[in-house]
Design a protein around this motif. Structure first.
Motif, PDB file in Angstrom:
ATOM      1  N   PRO A  15      -5.916   0.639  -5.076  1.00 47.63           N
ATOM      2  CA  PRO A  15      -5.536   2.070  -5.745  1.00 47.63           C
ATOM      3  C   PRO A  15      -5.741   3.244  -4.665  1.00 47.63           C
ATOM      4  CG  PRO A  15      -7.558   1.189  -6.349  1.00 47.63           C
ATOM      5  CD  PRO A  15      -7.136   0.255  -5.552  1.00 47.63           C
ATOM      6  N   HIS A  18      -8.146   8.731  -4.537  1.00 47.23           N
ATOM      7  CA  HIS A  18      -8.428   9.674  -5.673  1.00 47.23           C
ATOM      8  C   HIS A  18      -8.858   8.852  -6.869  1.00 47.23           C
ATOM      9  CE1 HIS A  18      -4.043   9.705  -6.274  1.00 47.23           C
ATOM     10  NE2 HIS A  18      -4.496  10.076  -7.641  1.00 47.23           N
ATOM     11  N   VAL A  19      -8.144   7.839  -6.966  1.00 46.47           N
ATOM     12  CA  VAL A  19      -8.164   7.052  -8.444  1.00 46.47           C
ATOM     13  C   VAL A  19      -9.553   6.299  -8.270  1.00 46.47           C
ATOM     14  CG1 VAL A  19      -7.466   5.134  -9.833  1.00 46.47           C
ATOM     15  CG2 VAL A  19      -5.752   6.821  -8.584  1.00 46.47           C
ATOM     16  N   THR A  20      -9.767   5.904  -7.246  1.00 45.68           N
ATOM     17  CA  THR A  20     -10.907   5.219  -7.055  1.00 45.68           C
ATOM     18  C   THR A  20     -12.356   5.964  -7.180  1.00 45.68           C
ATOM     19  OG1 THR A  20     -10.072   3.550  -5.468  1.00 45.68           O
ATOM     20  CG2 THR A  20     -12.686   3.715  -5.503  1.00 45.68           C
ATOM     21  N   GLU A  23     -12.829   7.630 -10.598  1.00 47.12           N
ATOM     22  CA  GLU A  23     -13.335   6.507 -11.440  1.00 47.12           C
ATOM     23  C   GLU A  23     -14.849   6.356 -11.038  1.00 47.12           C
ATOM     24  OE1 GLU A  23     -12.877   1.931 -11.155  1.00 47.12           O
ATOM     25  OE2 GLU A  23     -11.161   2.767 -12.281  1.00 47.12           O
ATOM     26  N   TYR A  53     -14.584   8.762  -0.286  1.00 45.65           N
ATOM     27  CA  TYR A  53     -13.295   9.421  -0.552  1.00 45.65           C
ATOM     28  C   TYR A  53     -12.658  10.130   0.723  1.00 45.65           C
ATOM     29  CZ  TYR A  53      -9.784  12.710  -2.275  1.00 45.65           C
ATOM     30  OH  TYR A  53      -8.455  13.413  -2.132  1.00 45.65           O
ATOM     31  N   GLU A 121      -9.807  16.446  -7.302  1.00 49.48           N
ATOM     32  CA  GLU A 121      -8.567  16.574  -8.018  1.00 49.48           C
ATOM     33  C   GLU A 121      -7.653  17.666  -7.078  1.00 49.48           C
ATOM     34  OE1 GLU A 121      -7.113  15.825 -10.826  1.00 49.48           O
ATOM     35  OE2 GLU A 121      -8.627  14.599 -11.540  1.00 49.48           O
ATOM     36  N   LYS A 124      -6.121  15.320  -3.829  1.00 55.76           N
ATOM     37  CA  LYS A 124      -5.739  13.990  -3.931  1.00 55.76           C
ATOM     38  C   LYS A 124      -4.171  13.929  -3.366  1.00 55.76           C
ATOM     39  CE  LYS A 124      -4.289  14.766  -8.893  1.00 55.76           C
ATOM     40  NZ  LYS A 124      -4.310  14.249 -10.269  1.00 55.76           N
TER      41      LYS A 124
END
Length: 128
Positions: A15, A18-20, A23, A53, A121, A124
């Motif tokens: 993924p 940013h998704v990781t 989460e 990140y 956010e 990303k």
């Protein structure tokens, strides 16, 4: 050995960074660690997620870098002053909690988490 074909490489979905990160930040928020008097663990997980990140998104060696090195990198890469300030404040607050045994207020604990969410956010990768 006759006409043996090499097996197709297995495709593994990784993924986007940013998704990781979002989460993990969501899980951290639900764990309510600082409300259970586990402030150091809360900040450790928060900054690890933040640094991970940065590594996955930008390729910078954030896990091995100091707060000052990361902030210097942000300035060189011309991140906005607002984002740089949010990241610096979060990392410095974390350093104080982890190394100087600082006891932040509830508002400060919420602010650093919100800063992390905002940073991810805002930065990303939307080109995926």
């Amino acid at each position: 050995r006759r006409n043996q074909k090499e097996p197709e490489p297995e495709v593994v979905y990784v993924p986007p960074a940013h998704v990781t990160a979002l989460e993990k930040l969501g899980i951290l928020e639900k764990e309510k660690l600082w409300q259970q008097d586990k402030t150091k663990l809360y900040y450790t997980k928060l900054t690890y997620t933040f640094r991970e990140y940065l590594e996955n998104r930008y390729g910078v060696k954030a896990l091995e870098s100091t707060t000052d090195e990361i902030v210097g990198w942000l300035k060189r890469e011309k991140f906005s002053d607002d984002l740089t300030t949010k990241l610096r404040n979060t990392l410095q607050a974390s350093d104080l909690v982890k190394f100087a045994k600082e006891k932040p207020t509830d508002a400060e604990n919420n602010e650093v988490l919100n800063n992390a969410f905002d940073f991810v956010e805002t930065t990303k990768n939307t080109e995926l």
